[in-house]
Design an enzyme around this catalytic site. Structure first.
Site, short mmCIF file in Angstrom:
data_model
loop_
_atom_site.label_atom_id
_atom_site.label_comp_id
_atom_site.label_asym_id
_atom_site.label_seq_id
_atom_site.Cartn_x
_atom_site.Cartn_y
_atom_site.Cartn_z
N ARG A 44 -25.57 -75.40 -32.38
CA ARG A 44 -25.37 -74.37 -31.35
C ARG A 44 -25.93 -74.82 -30.00
O ARG A 44 -25.52 -74.37 -28.97
CB ARG A 44 -26.08 -73.09 -31.77
CG ARG A 44 -25.16 -72.13 -32.48
CD ARG A 44 -25.94 -70.99 -33.05
NE ARG A 44 -27.00 -71.47 -33.94
CZ ARG A 44 -27.66 -70.71 -34.82
NH1 ARG A 44 -27.39 -69.43 -34.90
NH2 ARG A 44 -28.59 -71.22 -35.60
N ASP A 87 -20.11 -72.96 -32.42
CA ASP A 87 -20.56 -71.68 -32.94
C ASP A 87 -19.76 -71.47 -34.21
O ASP A 87 -18.52 -71.42 -34.16
CB ASP A 87 -20.26 -70.60 -31.88
CG ASP A 87 -20.57 -69.20 -32.38
OD1 ASP A 87 -20.62 -69.01 -33.61
OD2 ASP A 87 -20.74 -68.31 -31.53
N VAL A 88 -20.43 -71.37 -35.32
CA VAL A 88 -19.70 -71.38 -36.61
C VAL A 88 -18.66 -70.27 -36.73
O VAL A 88 -17.72 -70.38 -37.52
CB VAL A 88 -20.65 -71.31 -37.83
CG1 VAL A 88 -21.49 -72.55 -37.94
CG2 VAL A 88 -21.50 -70.06 -37.80
N ASP A 179 -28.30 -81.82 -55.22
CA ASP A 179 -29.59 -81.44 -55.78
C ASP A 179 -30.39 -82.72 -55.66
O ASP A 179 -30.14 -83.70 -56.37
CB ASP A 179 -29.46 -81.03 -57.26
CG ASP A 179 -30.78 -80.53 -57.80
OD1 ASP A 179 -31.80 -81.26 -57.65
OD2 ASP A 179 -30.84 -79.42 -58.35
N HIS A 180 -31.32 -82.76 -54.70
CA HIS A 180 -31.92 -84.06 -54.38
C HIS A 180 -32.70 -84.65 -55.55
O HIS A 180 -32.94 -85.85 -55.59
CB HIS A 180 -32.75 -84.00 -53.08
CG HIS A 180 -34.11 -83.42 -53.24
ND1 HIS A 180 -34.35 -82.07 -53.25
CD2 HIS A 180 -35.32 -84.00 -53.40
CE1 HIS A 180 -35.65 -81.86 -53.40
NE2 HIS A 180 -36.26 -83.02 -53.49
N HIS A 242 -33.48 -77.64 -59.58
CA HIS A 242 -34.10 -78.93 -59.89
C HIS A 242 -34.59 -79.03 -61.35
O HIS A 242 -34.36 -80.03 -62.02
CB HIS A 242 -35.31 -79.19 -58.98
CG HIS A 242 -35.00 -79.10 -57.52
ND1 HIS A 242 -33.82 -79.55 -56.98
CD2 HIS A 242 -35.73 -78.61 -56.48
CE1 HIS A 242 -33.83 -79.35 -55.67
NE2 HIS A 242 -34.98 -78.77 -55.35
#
Ligand code: BG6
Length: 487
Positions: A44, A87-88, A179-180, A242
């Site tokens: 933005r 701007d989404v 998912d890290h 996780h």
């Protein structure tokens, strides 16, 4: 790897700065980025291309595991970045972006392969996916992919709704849910280790395994995330994603002729086989905790309800421990304990497989023989070790544990985000969460969410700097076990 354009939503945000830019840079240095690649950073704020490039450079200098040595190389990397204000909610911004992306693709003479990366708050996911489709950005002559950060929903219903909305713009094959934990090197080795070693595979069953313990303890508190965390708690922030992902990775059994798609198919079977928690019985299987004041590494710290932004009467969970069972051929009868929490004694992330006692005779107990353990440690260090017993070489005759090292950690190896982003470029979704896994994980935790919301599970306060509420120890003690490596 085919030339690709990355369209990064949230380019001015914290995750991009800490994880995404350093990961891209390291991949670039390792020659693992598509050639050529181009990045459109969106946000933005009224930034210019130069301002984005400056920020990317700063992020590399601060957070990258590799520091730039070669200025020309760094400049070559930075010159791939463009910035566009977006701007989404504004359709025109997407149209403008489409024009820019198309002209850049033409200028570089590259195919329309587009990787859309949503590194923004979850409230924007649906709008962005909708606008990618309606603006034509998602109508490419090449491939398109969507990389999306957590949280994927707040409960089962919202996750389903989100998935439905995303599915209107992307197919399941095109959606890469990060998912890290699945990018952590030790986790990525788990399935291979079992697969490549018939000896280990043979022992990976309820015949030999006494219990499994999955721990993700943290010393940090809520930090500056009160708004998000107080509505999520440890159960949504860590457990549903996780922790259950770690469990799935550990519990899969792959046939020897398995291919790349099989990991996810097997994970789904594991989560499907999780024995549901029974509504009336949750308090005996799940411990819900919240940190009170205490001290971490000798430094006094505030209790959760005195943290900035947290209401004095908050009953949010900052700790969860649970006892689970998988009802399938391999795991039936093996208790699986999971715990995760904040403001605990130390940062430790590990999985311990405790094998059944080798010898049952009284004599063996007296001699202090310990159970064999297979330990996957992700923090504080990375290691995989098999703890066996041997006689003390000094000749005292006592049994001593001996560690067999199964994973050599080298400094400066690729980090989770590098592994995952690289896979997304290659279109390999093995280490991303499939919708089936996500949906079933929410299904499994849903009764717990309800029980917490209705206060049917007591909230146990624990001292900051401890290992959590004593009820977490009692969960194992009831079965005759204890958490390994708590001192
Ligand atoms: C994030 C959670 O997903 O994982 C955080 O939102 C948590 O609350 C973090 O601190 C832990 O990750 P790691 O890799 O440090 O164990």
């Amino acid at each position: 790897m085919e030339a690709t354009t990355i369209v990064l939503f949230g380019a001015t945000g914290d995750l991009a700065k800490r994880k995404i830019y350093p990961a891209l840079y390291n991949l670039f240095v390792d020659g693992k980025l598509p050639e050529p690649f181009s990045v459109f950073g969106l946000g933005r704020r009224e930034w210019s291309d130069a301002k984005l490039q400056e920020n990317v450079e700063q992020s590399i200098l601060t957070f990258s595991r590799r520091k730039p040595e070669d200025t020309d190389k760094l400049q070559a990397f930075l010159s791939a970045f463009r910035y566009s204000v977006l701007d989404v909610d504004r359709e025109e911004d997407y149209k403008k972006l489409l024009d820019m992306v198309e002209s850049r693709e033409e200028e570089l003479g590259i195919p329309q392969n587009r990787l859309f990366y949503l590194s923004v708050g979850p409230e924007y996911f649906k709008t962005i996916a909708y606008n990618i489709k309606s603006s034509g950005l998602g109508t490419t002559k090449g491939w398109k992919r969507l990389v999306i950060e957590k949280p994927f929903g707040h409960d089962l219903a919202s996750a389903r709704d989100l998935n439905e909305k995303l599915s209107a713009a992307f197919t399941e094959d095109e959606i890469f849910r990060i998912d890290h934990y699945l990018g952590k090197p030790v986790v990525q080795k788990m399935e291979m280790l079992q697969h490549a070693n018939p000896v280990l595979q043979a022992f990976w069953t309820n015949r030999y395994i006494a219990n499994v313990q999955i721990t993700a303890n943290e010393t940090v508190g809520v930090e500056e995330r009160a708004g998000y965390y107080d509505k999520s708690g440890a159960i949504r922030d860590m457990f549903q994603n996780h922790m259950l992902q770690l469990l799935m990775m550990l519990a899969i059994h792959l046939p020897s002729d398995s291919g790349p798609g099989d990991v996810r198919a097997r994970k789904k079977e594991v989560v499907e086989a999780l024995v549901p928690v029974q509504a009336g019985n949750i308090a005996s299987q799940v411990v819900r905790g919240q940190y009170a004041e205490g001290s971490i590494n000798g430094k006094p710290v505030a209790g959760y309800t005195s943290e900035p932004g947290i209401a004095a009467d908050s009953r949010n969970d900052t700790f969860v421990a649970a006892r689970l069972e998988i009802d399938n051929y391999f795991w039936r009868g093996v208790p699986i304990y999971i715990r995760t929490g904040k403001r605990l004694k130390e940062k430790s992330t590990r999985i311990v497989i405790e094998f059944k006692e080798p010898l049952k005779s009284a004599a063996s107990k007296e001699s202090g023989i310990a159970p064999n353990l297979l330990v996957f440690e992700m923090a504080p260090n990375e290691s995989i070790t098999l703890q066996l017993n041997t006689r003390d070489p000094g000749g005292s005759g006592e049994f001593k544990p001996m560690n067999v090292d199964l994973h050599t950690h080298r400094d400066n190896t690729a980090e989770a985000y590098e592994n995952l982003i690289h896979d997304a470029f290659r279109g390999d979704a093995t280490f991303f969460a499939h919708w089936d896994e996500v949906e079933r994980s929410w299904q499994w935790v849903e009764p717990i969410l309800n029980a917490f919301a209705n206060n049917e599970v007591p909230l146990r306060l624990y001292e900051a700097g401890s290992y959590g509420p004593k009820e977490s120890d009692e969960l194992l003690a009831g079965d005759g076990f204890h958490w390994w490596f708590d001192d």
